[in-house]
Scaffold this active site. Structure first.
Site, PDB file in Angstrom:
ATOM      1  N   GLY A  12     -47.439  -3.457  41.030  1.00 46.99           N
ATOM      2  CA  GLY A  12     -47.096  -4.812  40.584  1.00 46.99           C
ATOM      3  C   GLY A  12     -47.402  -5.112  39.128  1.00 46.99           C
ATOM      4  N   GLY A  14     -46.598  -2.887  36.720  1.00 40.68           N
ATOM      5  CA  GLY A  14     -45.671  -2.067  35.933  1.00 40.68           C
ATOM      6  C   GLY A  14     -44.400  -2.819  35.560  1.00 40.68           C
ATOM      7  N   LEU A  15     -43.509  -2.116  34.876  1.00 40.72           N
ATOM      8  CA  LEU A  15     -42.227  -2.707  34.449  1.00 40.72           C
ATOM      9  C   LEU A  15     -41.473  -3.288  35.651  1.00 40.72           C
ATOM     10  N   LEU A 106     -38.207   3.053  45.669  1.00 36.11           N
ATOM     11  CA  LEU A 106     -37.449   3.216  44.421  1.00 36.11           C
ATOM     12  C   LEU A 106     -37.388   4.676  44.010  1.00 36.11           C
ATOM     13  N   SER A 108     -34.619   7.267  41.527  1.00 34.98           N
ATOM     14  CA  SER A 108     -34.182   7.227  40.130  1.00 34.98           C
ATOM     15  C   SER A 108     -32.873   8.005  40.009  1.00 34.98           C
ATOM     16  N   SER A 109     -32.069   7.671  38.999  1.00 37.23           N
ATOM     17  CA  SER A 109     -30.783   8.367  38.824  1.00 37.23           C
ATOM     18  C   SER A 109     -30.979   9.848  38.465  1.00 37.23           C
ATOM     19  N   CYS A 110     -32.218  10.246  38.109  1.00 31.79           N
ATOM     20  CA  CYS A 110     -32.452  11.659  37.757  1.00 31.79           C
ATOM     21  C   CYS A 110     -32.483  12.570  38.988  1.00 31.79           C
ATOM     22  N   TYR A 137     -40.337  15.804  39.026  1.00 35.46           N
ATOM     23  CA  TYR A 137     -40.279  14.368  39.349  1.00 35.46           C
ATOM     24  C   TYR A 137     -39.105  14.087  40.295  1.00 35.46           C
ATOM     25  N   LYS A 141     -39.026  12.553  44.106  1.00 31.84           N
ATOM     26  CA  LYS A 141     -38.229  11.366  44.469  1.00 31.84           C
ATOM     27  C   LYS A 141     -37.261  11.689  45.616  1.00 31.84           C
ATOM     28  N   PRO A 164     -32.150   3.428  40.905  1.00 28.75           N
ATOM     29  CA  PRO A 164     -31.815   2.713  39.667  1.00 28.75           C
ATOM     30  C   PRO A 164     -31.500   3.667  38.519  1.00 28.75           C
ATOM     31  N   THR A 165     -30.679   3.188  37.614  1.00 30.05           N
ATOM     32  CA  THR A 165     -30.425   3.892  36.354  1.00 30.05           C
ATOM     33  C   THR A 165     -31.632   3.670  35.422  1.00 30.05           C
ATOM     34  N   HIS A 180     -40.042   5.980  27.679  1.00 27.46           N
ATOM     35  CA  HIS A 180     -38.594   6.239  27.667  1.00 27.46           C
ATOM     36  C   HIS A 180     -38.025   5.883  26.286  1.00 27.46           C
ATOM     37  N   ARG A 210     -26.609   7.332  28.074  1.00 26.94           N
ATOM     38  CA  ARG A 210     -27.482   6.714  29.067  1.00 26.94           C
ATOM     39  C   ARG A 210     -26.979   5.311  29.397  1.00 26.94           C
TER      40      ARG A 210
HETATM   41  N1  LIG Z   1     -38.564   2.811  34.115  1.00 28.00           N
HETATM   42  C1  LIG Z   1     -37.390   3.343  34.400  1.00 28.00           C
HETATM   43  O1  LIG Z   1     -36.527   3.536  33.518  1.00 28.00           O
HETATM   44  C2  LIG Z   1     -37.059   3.697  35.818  1.00 28.00           C
HETATM   45  C3  LIG Z   1     -37.971   3.536  36.857  1.00 28.00           C
HETATM   46  N2  LIG Z   1     -37.602   3.871  38.142  1.00 28.00           N
HETATM   47  C4  LIG Z   1     -38.578   3.781  39.249  1.00 28.00           C
HETATM   48  O2  LIG Z   1     -39.160   2.494  39.339  1.00 28.00           O
HETATM   49  C5  LIG Z   1     -40.502   2.607  39.818  1.00 28.00           C
HETATM   50  C6  LIG Z   1     -41.432   1.837  38.893  1.00 28.00           C
HETATM   51  O3  LIG Z   1     -41.318   2.363  37.585  1.00 28.00           O
HETATM   52  P1  LIG Z   1     -41.869   1.560  36.308  1.00 28.00           P
HETATM   53  O4  LIG Z   1     -42.153   0.152  36.676  1.00 28.00           O
HETATM   54  O5  LIG Z   1     -40.957   1.879  35.199  1.00 28.00           O
HETATM   55  O6  LIG Z   1     -43.246   2.320  36.030  1.00 28.00           O
HETATM   56  P2  LIG Z   1     -44.571   1.772  35.321  1.00 28.00           P
HETATM   57  O7  LIG Z   1     -45.239   2.968  34.766  1.00 28.00           O
HETATM   58  O8  LIG Z   1     -44.274   0.628  34.441  1.00 28.00           O
HETATM   59  O9  LIG Z   1     -45.433   1.234  36.558  1.00 28.00           O
HETATM   60  C7  LIG Z   1     -45.921   2.119  37.512  1.00 28.00           C
HETATM   61  C8  LIG Z   1     -46.912   1.400  38.375  1.00 28.00           C
HETATM   62  O10 LIG Z   1     -47.434   2.357  39.310  1.00 28.00           O
HETATM   63  C9  LIG Z   1     -48.811   2.140  39.445  1.00 28.00           C
HETATM   64  N3  LIG Z   1     -49.502   3.384  39.752  1.00 28.00           N
HETATM   65  C10 LIG Z   1     -49.404   4.580  39.096  1.00 28.00           C
HETATM   66  N4  LIG Z   1     -50.254   5.478  39.624  1.00 28.00           N
HETATM   67  C11 LIG Z   1     -50.906   4.834  40.634  1.00 28.00           C
HETATM   68  C12 LIG Z   1     -51.920   5.224  41.542  1.00 28.00           C
HETATM   69  N5  LIG Z   1     -52.436   6.469  41.545  1.00 28.00           N
HETATM   70  N6  LIG Z   1     -52.364   4.307  42.433  1.00 28.00           N
HETATM   71  C13 LIG Z   1     -51.859   3.058  42.440  1.00 28.00           C
HETATM   72  N7  LIG Z   1     -50.890   2.632  41.623  1.00 28.00           N
HETATM   73  C14 LIG Z   1     -50.434   3.511  40.707  1.00 28.00           C
HETATM   74  C15 LIG Z   1     -49.303   1.593  38.117  1.00 28.00           C
HETATM   75  O11 LIG Z   1     -50.437   0.790  38.378  1.00 28.00           O
HETATM   76  P3  LIG Z   1     -51.501   0.300  37.242  1.00 28.00           P
HETATM   77  O12 LIG Z   1     -50.683  -0.394  36.201  1.00 28.00           O
HETATM   78  O13 LIG Z   1     -52.416  -0.613  37.966  1.00 28.00           O
HETATM   79  O14 LIG Z   1     -52.152   1.551  36.727  1.00 28.00           O
HETATM   80  C16 LIG Z   1     -48.106   0.797  37.641  1.00 28.00           C
HETATM   81  O15 LIG Z   1     -48.212  -0.542  38.008  1.00 28.00           O
HETATM   82  C17 LIG Z   1     -40.816   4.102  39.905  1.00 28.00           C
HETATM   83  O16 LIG Z   1     -40.664   4.531  41.228  1.00 28.00           O
HETATM   84  C18 LIG Z   1     -39.748   4.732  39.035  1.00 28.00           C
HETATM   85  O17 LIG Z   1     -39.419   6.013  39.475  1.00 28.00           O
HETATM   86  C19 LIG Z   1     -36.359   4.331  38.447  1.00 28.00           C
HETATM   87  C20 LIG Z   1     -35.423   4.494  37.453  1.00 28.00           C
HETATM   88  C21 LIG Z   1     -35.699   4.226  36.071  1.00 28.00           C
HETATM   89  C1  LIG Z   2     -35.495   7.241  33.696  1.00 27.45           C
HETATM   90  C2  LIG Z   2     -35.473   8.717  33.421  1.00 27.45           C
HETATM   91  O1  LIG Z   2     -36.206   9.001  32.220  1.00 27.45           O
HETATM   92  C3  LIG Z   2     -36.303  10.370  31.819  1.00 27.45           C
HETATM   93  O2  LIG Z   2     -35.066  10.919  31.556  1.00 27.45           O
HETATM   94  P1  LIG Z   2     -34.145  10.511  30.354  1.00 27.45           P
HETATM   95  O3  LIG Z   2     -33.040   9.663  30.842  1.00 27.45           O
HETATM   96  O4  LIG Z   2     -33.758  11.737  29.634  1.00 27.45           O
HETATM   97  O5  LIG Z   2     -35.073   9.538  29.525  1.00 27.45           O
HETATM   98  P2  LIG Z   2     -35.644   9.252  28.092  1.00 27.45           P
HETATM   99  O6  LIG Z   2     -35.533   7.783  27.968  1.00 27.45           O
HETATM  100  O7  LIG Z   2     -36.984   9.832  27.907  1.00 27.45           O
HETATM  101  O8  LIG Z   2     -34.637   9.984  27.050  1.00 27.45           O
HETATM  102  C4  LIG Z   2     -33.286   9.659  26.960  1.00 27.45           C
HETATM  103  C5  LIG Z   2     -32.656  10.346  25.760  1.00 27.45           C
HETATM  104  O9  LIG Z   2     -33.153   9.733  24.587  1.00 27.45           O
HETATM  105  C6  LIG Z   2     -33.582  10.741  23.661  1.00 27.45           C
HETATM  106  N1  LIG Z   2     -34.618  10.173  22.768  1.00 27.45           N
HETATM  107  C7  LIG Z   2     -34.460   9.962  21.441  1.00 27.45           C
HETATM  108  N2  LIG Z   2     -35.586   9.511  20.893  1.00 27.45           N
HETATM  109  C8  LIG Z   2     -36.481   9.391  21.915  1.00 27.45           C
HETATM  110  C9  LIG Z   2     -37.826   8.931  21.962  1.00 27.45           C
HETATM  111  O10 LIG Z   2     -38.427   8.542  20.994  1.00 27.45           O
HETATM  112  N3  LIG Z   2     -38.419   8.926  23.199  1.00 27.45           N
HETATM  113  C10 LIG Z   2     -37.766   9.348  24.330  1.00 27.45           C
HETATM  114  N4  LIG Z   2     -38.421   9.310  25.507  1.00 27.45           N
HETATM  115  N5  LIG Z   2     -36.494   9.809  24.296  1.00 27.45           N
HETATM  116  C11 LIG Z   2     -35.855   9.816  23.100  1.00 27.45           C
HETATM  117  C12 LIG Z   2     -34.048  11.875  24.556  1.00 27.45           C
HETATM  118  O11 LIG Z   2     -34.092  13.092  23.839  1.00 27.45           O
HETATM  119  C13 LIG Z   2     -32.975  11.846  25.644  1.00 27.45           C
HETATM  120  O12 LIG Z   2     -31.819  12.521  25.199  1.00 27.45           O
HETATM  121  C14 LIG Z   2     -36.887  11.235  32.851  1.00 27.45           C
HETATM  122  O13 LIG Z   2     -38.246  11.123  32.798  1.00 27.45           O
HETATM  123  C15 LIG Z   2     -36.345  10.966  34.245  1.00 27.45           C
HETATM  124  O14 LIG Z   2     -37.266  11.430  35.183  1.00 27.45           O
HETATM  125  C16 LIG Z   2     -35.991   9.546  34.543  1.00 27.45           C
HETATM  126  O15 LIG Z   2     -36.015   9.105  35.682  1.00 27.45           O
END
Ligand SMILES: NC(=O)C1=CN([C@@H]2O[C@H](COP(=O)(O)OP(=O)(O)OC[C@H]3O[C@@H](n4cnc5c(N)ncnc54)[C@H](OP(=O)(O)O)[C@@H]3O)[C@@H](O)[C@H]2O)C=CC1
Ligand SMILES: C[C@H]1O[C@H](OP(=O)(O)OP(=O)(O)OC[C@H]2O[C@@H](n3cnc4c(=O)[nH]c(N)nc43)[C@H](O)[C@@H]2O)[C@@H](O)[C@@H](O)C1=O
Length: 309
Positions: A12, A14-15, A106, A108-110, A137, A141, A164-165, A180, A210
């Site tokens: 809760g 996180g993003l 949740l 992920s598109s990966c 990863y 998932k 999600p993307t 990211h 992306r």
């Molecule tokens: N961000 C993205 O672009 C994408 C995200 N998703 C999915 O969405 C979901 C959330 O991602 P996002 O919000 O970005 O990630 P964040 O890193 O922002 O948040 C992750 C959360 O997980 C909690 N967490 C991590 N490790 C533990 C642990 N050992 N025990 C309890 N809680 C833990 C953290 O808690 P705390 O802050 O308290 O440490 C944090 O609140 C994930 O499943 C991810 O795969 C899917 C696609 C894209």
């Molecule tokens: C959500 C998704 O996120 C990850 O996959 P990804 O889509 O490749 O995500 P990314 O945001 O890290 O990169 C996207 C693109 O962007 C370029 N890029 C440029 N400059 C920076 C830079 O500064 N940082 C990062 N991170 N990337 C950069 C980078 O080289 C790549 O070509 C996985 O963890 C996967 O597991 C997953 O689920």
């Protein structure tokens, strides 16, 4: 989901989790449970089961995970597979044991093959090789999806999975190395502007494409599916549109007011060349993304500047 229902949002802070909590509160849900990782380490099976037994949540959003960008995934593959496998297994099993009414996992598109046909339909899962930089990863998932499907098939548990993307928005991780692309570049351009740097380095060739979804739209989609979807098949969540990293970098330079050069660093990995989701399934169910990239980026950059004060 009754407004008085007990709802646990794992992750809760996180993003994604924080956006789901905002949406649930906005909808009038009064009984939301959250725990930081310091209070409850979801890798601890006994602690996780005991938490579910004590709190008896009725609905669960699984937004706790080990998450990071391409470099973090590539550098710490053991953490990304171990933490995610164990956390999701603990939560899904505890939800089963304690009779949770419905759980949303949740992914992920990966999880889709690196060279999947575009746009990516849900049925392309497990039809080809994964992208090596995030294979551990993605495997974790995919195991989460299979756990939800197996518990539904064997026990009739109402566990659903969404894919999600790439997401962005307020409460994102803006770490320069581990984040990211979108939040990392916001910070890099912002700091370069403040220092008066003449060039900013962007990883890779800039050619990968992306699809970016604003996190409040994702939260709305998750709440919508929690109300209206009860099936084992996975559901994509996205906008259906993508841009190149070159285009993203220029957009972010404009949003942050950075006027120097943008230099690409091809020694850094590109990752998947393109991963645009087919979102016709969720659109047909009755949901579509609302926030334009321009609006989402402006809101995110405003929040980033505010949070630094
Ligand atoms: N961000 C993205 O672009 C994408 C995200 N998703 C999915 O969405 C979901 C959330 O991602 P996002 O919000 O970005 O990630 P964040 O890193 O922002 O948040 C992750 C959360 O997980 C909690 N967490 C991590 N490790 C533990 C642990 N050992 N025990 C309890 N809680 C833990 C953290 O808690 P705390 O802050 O308290 O440490 C944090 O609140 C994930 O499943 C991810 O795969 C899917 C696609 C894209
Ligand atoms: C959500 C998704 O996120 C990850 O996959 P990804 O889509 O490749 O995500 P990314 O945001 O890290 O990169 C996207 C693109 O962007 C370029 N890029 C440029 N400059 C920076 C830079 O500064 N940082 C990062 N991170 N990337 C950069 C980078 O080289 C790549 O070509 C996985 O963890 C996967 O597991 C997953 O689920």
């Amino acid at each position: 989901m009754e407004l008085s229902a007990k709802i646990y949002v794992a992750g809760g802070r996180g993003l994604v989790g924080s956006a789901i909590i905002r949406k649930l509160r906005h909808n009038g849900c009064a009984h939301i449970i959250e725990r930081s990782s310091k209070m409850l380490d979801l890798r601890d099976q006994a602690a996780t089961l005991s938490f579910f037994r004590n709190e008896q949540p009725e609905y669960v959003f699984v937004a706790a995970a080990k998450v990071g960008g391409i470099l973090a995934n590539n550098t710490y593959p053991a953490d990304f597979i171990y933490d995610n496998l164990i956390m999701e297994t603990n939560m899904i099993h505890a939800a089963h044991e304690t009779g949770v009414k419905k759980m949303l996992f949740l992914g992920s598109s990966c999880i889709y093959p690196k060279f999947a046909p575009q746009p990516i339909k849900e049925e392309y899962l497990l039809t080809g090789e994964l992208e090596p930089t995030n294979e551990p990863y993605a495997i974790a998932k995919i195991a989460g999806i299979k756990l939800c499907q197996a518990y539904r098939k064997q026990y009739g548990d109402n566990f659903i999975s969404v894919m999600p993307t790439n997401l962005y928005g307020i409460n994102d991780n803006f770490d320069l190395e581990g984040a990211h692309v979108l939040p990392a570049l916001i910070r890099r351009f912002h700091e370069a502007k403040q220092r008066g740097d003449s060039a900013v380095s962007v990883w890779g060739t800039g050619t990968p494409r992306r699809e970016f979804l604003y996190v409040d739209d994702l939260a709305e989609a998750c709440c919508f599916l929690m109300e209206h979807y009860d099936d084992s098949d996975i559901v994509n969540i996205g906008t259906g549109s993508d841009i190149t990293i070159v285009e993203l970098a220029h957009l972010l330079a404009k949003v942050t007011g950075y006027q120097g050069d943008i230099v690409f660093d091809p020694t850094k990995p590109d990752g998947t060349p393109v991963k645009r989701l087919d979102v016709s399934k969720i659109n047909q169910l009755g949901w579509q993304a609302k926030t334009s990239l321009a609006d989402g980026l402006a809101t995110t950059y405003r929040w980033f500047c505010e949070s630094k004060k």
